[in-house]
Design an enzyme around this catalytic site. Structure first.
Site, PDB file in Angstrom:
ATOM      1  N   GLN A 255       0.349   0.143   5.306  1.00 33.00           N
ATOM      2  CA  GLN A 255      -1.352   0.038   6.053  1.00 33.00           C
ATOM      3  C   GLN A 255      -1.470   0.110   7.233  1.00 33.00           C
ATOM      4  OE1 GLN A 255      -4.003   1.730   3.607  1.00 33.00           O
ATOM      5  NE2 GLN A 255      -5.007   1.872   5.749  1.00 33.00           N
TER       6      GLN A 255
ATOM      7  N   ARG B 250       6.764  -0.308  -4.254  1.00 36.94           N
ATOM      8  CA  ARG B 250       4.661  -0.625  -4.720  1.00 36.94           C
ATOM      9  C   ARG B 250       5.372  -1.392  -6.103  1.00 36.94           C
ATOM     10  NH1 ARG B 250      -0.925   2.318  -3.849  1.00 36.94           N
ATOM     11  NH2 ARG B 250      -0.404   1.966  -1.961  1.00 36.94           N
TER      12      ARG B 250
ATOM     13  N   ARG C 158      -1.815   7.111   8.747  1.00 34.72           N
ATOM     14  CA  ARG C 158      -0.657   6.645   7.067  1.00 34.72           C
ATOM     15  C   ARG C 158       0.730   7.165   6.806  1.00 34.72           C
ATOM     16  NH1 ARG C 158      -1.890   2.924   2.458  1.00 34.72           N
ATOM     17  NH2 ARG C 158       0.613   3.144   2.224  1.00 34.72           N
TER      18      ARG C 158
ATOM     19  N   HIS D 218       0.382  -5.742   2.210  1.00 32.13           N
ATOM     20  CA  HIS D 218       0.440  -4.085   2.380  1.00 32.13           C
ATOM     21  C   HIS D 218       0.896  -3.757   3.945  1.00 32.13           C
ATOM     22  CE1 HIS D 218      -0.127   0.027   1.752  1.00 32.13           C
ATOM     23  NE2 HIS D 218      -1.194   0.120   1.142  1.00 32.13           N
TER      24      HIS D 218
ATOM     25  N   ASP E 138     -11.857  -4.096   2.195  1.00 32.49           N
ATOM     26  CA  ASP E 138     -11.198  -3.638   0.752  1.00 32.49           C
ATOM     27  C   ASP E 138     -11.895  -3.753  -0.343  1.00 32.49           C
ATOM     28  OD1 ASP E 138      -8.798  -2.582  -0.650  1.00 32.49           O
ATOM     29  OD2 ASP E 138      -8.453  -4.531   0.199  1.00 32.49           O
TER      30      ASP E 138
ATOM     31  N   CYS F  59      -9.241   0.480   3.659  1.00 34.05           N
ATOM     32  CA  CYS F  59      -7.323   1.020   3.453  1.00 34.05           C
ATOM     33  C   CYS F  59      -7.784   2.213   2.219  1.00 34.05           C
ATOM     34  CB  CYS F  59      -6.552  -0.085   2.490  1.00 34.05           C
ATOM     35  SG  CYS F  59      -7.030  -0.892   1.467  1.00 34.05           S
TER      36      CYS F  59
HETATM   37  N1  NVA Z   1      -5.923  -3.990  -1.921  1.00 34.51           N
HETATM   38  C1  NVA Z   1      -6.074  -3.006  -2.909  1.00 34.51           C
HETATM   39  C2  NVA Z   1      -5.094  -2.013  -1.861  1.00 34.51           C
HETATM   40  C3  NVA Z   1      -4.868  -0.827  -2.318  1.00 34.51           C
HETATM   41  C4  NVA Z   1      -4.692  -0.097  -0.959  1.00 34.51           C
HETATM   42  C5  NVA Z   1      -5.054  -3.343  -3.547  1.00 34.51           C
HETATM   43  O1  NVA Z   1      -4.566  -4.179  -4.503  1.00 34.51           O
HETATM   44  O2  NVA Z   1      -5.330  -2.805  -5.093  1.00 34.51           O
HETATM   45  N1   CP Z   2      -4.607   2.759   0.690  1.00 30.66           N
HETATM   46  C1   CP Z   2      -3.420   2.705  -0.121  1.00 30.66           C
HETATM   47  O1   CP Z   2      -2.007   2.311  -0.637  1.00 30.66           O
HETATM   48  O2   CP Z   2      -3.838   4.037  -0.727  1.00 30.66           O
HETATM   49  P1   CP Z   2      -2.755   4.057  -2.150  1.00 30.66           P
HETATM   50  O3   CP Z   2      -3.579   2.983  -3.513  1.00 30.66           O
HETATM   51  O4   CP Z   2      -3.838   5.664  -2.993  1.00 30.66           O
HETATM   52  O5   CP Z   2      -1.752   4.447  -2.319  1.00 30.66           O
END
Ligand code: NVA
Ligand code: CP
Length: 301
Positions: free
Chosen positions: A132, A102, A287, A129, A219, A259
């Site tokens: 997700q 990540r 997930r 992502h 989101d 998500c």
């Molecule tokens: N768009 C959000 C998704 C989190 C799962 C982010 O990147 O923070």
């Molecule tokens: N939806 C998602 O990826 O959650 P986290 O940021 O908690 O991993």
């Protein structure tokens, strides 16, 4: 499939294969049937951003498959002190059987895959992502019994979620509509794909996008790494809240997914969130199953 880097790389057939295996693994877990398909294997999980769902679902998923997962915070890795990702990839490939990462730049994930010799899974970048979205597709299929012919609608930022949902939805035979402010559109490569694929519409007005939708997704307005833009974004996204009024434009029985984490009162009202909590938390659970399927397909001997 050698890696899971972005939805654009997957064929419809590969997506369906992942979803089918995810359903099977979910069934087996519910019925107490053990599936140690990755016994003796190790997954490294590199995190440059926070996580609840991704970390816990990968870690427990790997354990349920008979393997182990190592949490590798970039703060503790030499990568955080400037060791190149190309070297990190070649070193970690000597110890591990797979890497989940990540991070911010999609290029970093692609470089890890290019220089390493083990499967790489994208656990979120600024661009996409995919884990997700696989869970989202699994959840839609679970509740609606199909994907083909349904209308998916995303309201909000042209971010990692919108990018991946457009591709995942179109590849699996859904039509996709999105609503976003002009300055917050999805990535050009995604728009190009959508144009070629057909069945895609983009609006600035959420009401137009939500018309006849079978599933509405949203989101946060400020993603991880964009915290300083929070106030500007709150202004830009005023009117992009998924509320009851918007849902009235959708088809009866329209699902709502998120998500998570969710900001109630911003991108979604507390009322809509709670009314659709059953779907949203099934989505969070999925997930686990979807990622276990991805790991089995990528890492099993
Ligand atoms: N768009 C959000 C998704 C989190 C799962 C982010 O990147 O923070
Ligand atoms: N939806 C998602 O990826 O959650 P986290 O940021 O908690 O991993």
């Amino acid at each position: 499939m050698k890696h899971l880097l972005k939805m654009l790389d997957l064929s419809k057939q590969e997506i369906v294969e992942i979803l089918n295996l995810a359903d099977q693994l979910k069934y087996e877990r519910k019925h107490g049937i053990a599936h140690p398909l990755l016994a003796g294997k190790s997954l490294g999980m590199i995190f440059q951003k926070s996580s609840t769902r991704t970390r816990v679902s990968f870690e427990t998923g790997m354990y349920q498959l008979g393997g182990q997962a190592l949490f590798l915070s970039s703060r503790d890795l030499q990568i955080g002190r400037g060791e190149p990702v190309e070297d990190t990839a070649r070193v970690l490939s000597r110890y591990l059987d797979g890497i989940m990462i990540r991070t911010y730049a999609q290029e970093e994930v692609e470089a890890l895959a290019q220089y390493g010799s083990i499967p790489v899974i994208n656990g979120l970048t600024d661009f996409c992502h995919p884990c997700q979205v696989l869970a989202d597709l699994m959840t839609i299929r679970e509740f609606k019994g199909k994907l083909e012919g349904l209308k998916m609608c995303f309201i909000g930022d042209g971010n990692n979620m919108m990018n991946s949902l457009i591709v995942g939805g179109l590849k699996t035979g859904m039509s996709v509509s999105v609503a976003c402010p002009v300055d917050y559109q999805p990535d050009a490569s995604v728009l190009e794909f959508a144009k070629q694929a057909g069945g895609f519409e983009m609006f600035t007005d959420p009401k137009q996008a939500a018309q006849g939708a079978d599933v509405i997704l949203t989101d946060v307005w400020a993603s991880m790494g964009q915290e300083e833009e929070k106030q500007i974004r709150e202004k830009a996204f005023a009117g992009y809240c998924v509320d009851q009024q918007l849902l009235e434009r959708a088809n009866p029985g329209c699902m709502v997914l998120h998500c998570l984490p969710a900001h109630r009162g911003e991108e979604i009202t507390a009322q809509v969130f709670e009314a659709h909590a059953k779907e949203i938390f099934e989505e969070a659970e999925n997930r686990l199953h979807a990622q276990k399927a991805v790991m089995v397909l990528l890492m099993k001997d």
